[in-house]
Enzyme design. Sequence first.
Site, mmCIF file in Angstrom:
data_model
loop_
_atom_site.group_PDB
_atom_site.id
_atom_site.type_symbol
_atom_site.label_atom_id
_atom_site.label_comp_id
_atom_site.label_asym_id
_atom_site.label_seq_id
_atom_site.Cartn_x
_atom_site.Cartn_y
_atom_site.Cartn_z
ATOM 1 N N ASP A 184 0.850 -1.192 0.000
ATOM 2 C CA ASP A 184 0.000 0.000 0.000
ATOM 3 C C ASP A 184 0.891 1.250 0.000
ATOM 4 O O ASP A 184 1.803 1.358 0.823
ATOM 5 C CB ASP A 184 -0.873 -0.052 1.273
ATOM 6 N N HIS A 185 0.609 2.176 -0.902
ATOM 7 C CA HIS A 185 1.359 3.441 -0.987
ATOM 8 C C HIS A 185 2.878 3.247 -1.061
ATOM 9 O O HIS A 185 3.618 3.832 -0.258
ATOM 10 C CB HIS A 185 1.021 4.374 0.189
ATOM 11 N N THR A 188 -8.497 2.250 9.831
ATOM 12 C CA THR A 188 -8.608 3.023 11.073
ATOM 13 C C THR A 188 -9.639 2.464 12.049
ATOM 14 O O THR A 188 -9.335 2.259 13.225
ATOM 15 C CB THR A 188 -8.951 4.491 10.745
#
Length: 293
Positions: A81-82, A243
Amino acid sequence: MLVSLTKVMENAIKEGYAVGAFNVCNLESVMAIIQAAEETGKGVILNYAQVHSPLIGMELIVPIMLDFAKKATVPVCVHLDHGSSIETCIKAIQLGFTSVMIDASGNDYEANAAETAEVVRLAHSVGVTVEAELGHIFSSNIGVGESSSKVETSDNCGDVEDIYTDPDMAKDFVERTGVDALAIAFGTSHGIYTKKPVLDLDRITAIKKKIDIPFVMHGGSGLSKEEFQTAIRNGVRKINYYTYMTLEGGRAVKEAMDKIKKDDNIFFHDIPLIAIEAMKQNVIDAINIFSLK
Ligand SMILES: [Zn+2]
């Protein structure tokens, strides 16, 4: 079973729902997500975000992610991710990731397209899928985000047309780079929302009219069921979620600790089990929403 991003989204693309991509930064989150995927019978994406390296290094967690993915009874994609650079994506591919995200969206358009095209060329030569990002998905300035390396901001500020993904640009970007999935910006942001986000859900449809590839929603935690499902009906096929899963693990541990009396013994090995169960239930709820239930 361990699969690529395209493979894990195969049914979702056919039937019009979205696959959850859940970030992991410890053994407990891997266990919670795999258990939730197996209980719901849905494929899942295990995300490792480069920004979580202070919590656990890529080399340490990837063998765990791969082992759980291979043994799972449902399709599991192990996804970076990213990824912030071509070098990070290469390292991830060498470690066994079946999919990588190159996030060069902080660069100008031409540099983003060039860097993404290079990662696609390298990754596709060894059967690894690629996600890229066009537009700007910000991070909220409080809490533990599913996080990005980009500018920290408490809300979506600036000119919408500079931040949200432009449909014509998306078409050009996908044609030039050959990416398998595209993260698009339409008003979501990473982390805990400090204000109700202003979503432009019609933008997803406008982009889909130009280019028909799976779209990725980042910063999904905190949206309503209706907002998630409208985004999915409009073309989102991968939803990054972290989150509220980790908050739920923390909340359950706190609740259990609050019940302990001053002289009671507490074994540390029981604490992760509380977090795993709570995160598993949260992931099951997310998977059900993403499956349009
Ligand atoms: Zn993200």
